[in-house]
Write a protein that holds these residues in place. Sequence first.
Motif, PDB file in Angstrom:
ATOM      1  N   ASP A  17       6.193  16.016   0.212  1.00 37.98           N
ATOM      2  CA  ASP A  17       5.448  14.919   0.481  1.00 37.98           C
ATOM      3  C   ASP A  17       4.923  14.245  -1.158  1.00 37.98           C
ATOM      4  O   ASP A  17       5.113  13.205  -1.114  1.00 37.98           O
ATOM      5  CB  ASP A  17       4.396  15.477   1.319  1.00 37.98           C
ATOM      6  N   PHE A  18       4.306  15.239  -1.720  1.00 38.67           N
ATOM      7  CA  PHE A  18       3.926  14.787  -3.059  1.00 38.67           C
ATOM      8  C   PHE A  18       5.031  14.025  -3.695  1.00 38.67           C
ATOM      9  O   PHE A  18       4.697  12.843  -4.137  1.00 38.67           O
ATOM     10  CB  PHE A  18       3.067  15.797  -3.999  1.00 38.67           C
ATOM     11  N   ALA A  19       6.358  14.723  -3.746  1.00 43.67           N
ATOM     12  CA  ALA A  19       7.403  14.084  -4.529  1.00 43.67           C
ATOM     13  C   ALA A  19       7.714  12.567  -4.009  1.00 43.67           C
ATOM     14  O   ALA A  19       7.939  11.753  -4.716  1.00 43.67           O
ATOM     15  CB  ALA A  19       8.719  14.967  -4.636  1.00 43.67           C
ATOM     16  N   GLU A  20       7.619  12.679  -2.582  1.00 42.61           N
ATOM     17  CA  GLU A  20       8.186  11.407  -2.005  1.00 42.61           C
ATOM     18  C   GLU A  20       7.040  10.080  -2.157  1.00 42.61           C
ATOM     19  O   GLU A  20       7.083   9.170  -2.493  1.00 42.61           O
ATOM     20  CB  GLU A  20       8.217  11.311  -0.582  1.00 42.61           C
TER      21      GLU A  20
ATOM     22  N   ASN B 202      18.371  19.048  -1.704  1.00 40.48           N
ATOM     23  CA  ASN B 202      17.228  19.632  -2.470  1.00 40.48           C
ATOM     24  C   ASN B 202      16.133  20.205  -1.367  1.00 40.48           C
ATOM     25  O   ASN B 202      15.843  19.305  -0.401  1.00 40.48           O
ATOM     26  CB  ASN B 202      16.617  18.580  -3.392  1.00 40.48           C
ATOM     27  N   ARG B 203      16.066  21.461  -1.470  1.00 37.54           N
ATOM     28  CA  ARG B 203      14.884  21.938  -0.402  1.00 37.54           C
ATOM     29  C   ARG B 203      13.456  22.077  -1.104  1.00 37.54           C
ATOM     30  O   ARG B 203      13.613  22.244  -2.408  1.00 37.54           O
ATOM     31  CB  ARG B 203      15.205  23.367  -0.133  1.00 37.54           C
TER      32      ARG B 203
ATOM     33  N   ARG C 294       6.488  16.727  -8.969  1.00 35.00           N
ATOM     34  CA  ARG C 294       6.925  15.748 -10.181  1.00 35.00           C
ATOM     35  C   ARG C 294       8.410  16.058 -10.585  1.00 35.00           C
ATOM     36  O   ARG C 294       9.008  15.096 -10.969  1.00 35.00           O
ATOM     37  CB  ARG C 294       5.804  16.093 -11.233  1.00 35.00           C
ATOM     38  N   GLU C 295       8.613  17.208 -10.587  1.00 32.01           N
ATOM     39  CA  GLU C 295      10.273  17.409 -11.042  1.00 32.01           C
ATOM     40  C   GLU C 295      11.177  16.872 -10.149  1.00 32.01           C
ATOM     41  O   GLU C 295      12.089  16.451 -10.621  1.00 32.01           O
ATOM     42  CB  GLU C 295      10.302  19.007 -11.366  1.00 32.01           C
ATOM     43  N   LEU C 296      10.800  17.156  -8.828  1.00 36.58           N
ATOM     44  CA  LEU C 296      11.620  16.640  -7.678  1.00 36.58           C
ATOM     45  C   LEU C 296      11.664  14.932  -7.761  1.00 36.58           C
ATOM     46  O   LEU C 296      12.818  14.579  -7.778  1.00 36.58           O
ATOM     47  CB  LEU C 296      11.374  17.301  -6.515  1.00 36.58           C
ATOM     48  N   ALA C 297      10.450  14.557  -8.155  1.00 34.57           N
ATOM     49  CA  ALA C 297      10.303  13.124  -8.186  1.00 34.57           C
ATOM     50  C   ALA C 297      11.234  12.563  -9.338  1.00 34.57           C
ATOM     51  O   ALA C 297      11.848  11.581  -9.003  1.00 34.57           O
ATOM     52  CB  ALA C 297       8.869  12.555  -8.052  1.00 34.57           C
TER      53      ALA C 297
END
Length: 136
Positions: free
Chosen positions: A44-47, A36-37, A8-11
Amino acid sequence: MGSRREGRELALQALYSFDLNPMELRQSLVLFWEHNRAAPTVRDFAEQLVIGVAEHRDEIDRIIEEKSKNWSLGRMARIDLNILRIAVYELHYRSDIPKNVTINEAIEVAKKFGTEESAAFINGIIDEVASNVPDK
């Protein structure tokens, strides 16, 4: 931190970046992941969240605007708006995420990335949105 919280944070960061630098979504994601790694499951979840928000953005923004009394989307902080977009997407389009998890995660992400007022602001709007969504 759990992998979904990290996702969620990366999204959120990817959506914020996309807001500041609009381009084709896939190209934006390629550039984002160059800097970002993340573990494959997190990525996958972020995408999934980013693509889902992008695909349903007009409807998501309509829902947010409907529930945010006295606040137009243009007046909202970009971070707060994107946290709301992710949460509304989860509430309306993800049957695998319980409502209370979405609400709690949105508040926790707001505490980390938003202002002192962000968590309360987001909680108020998400509670309004969630009240019209059946339990999963």
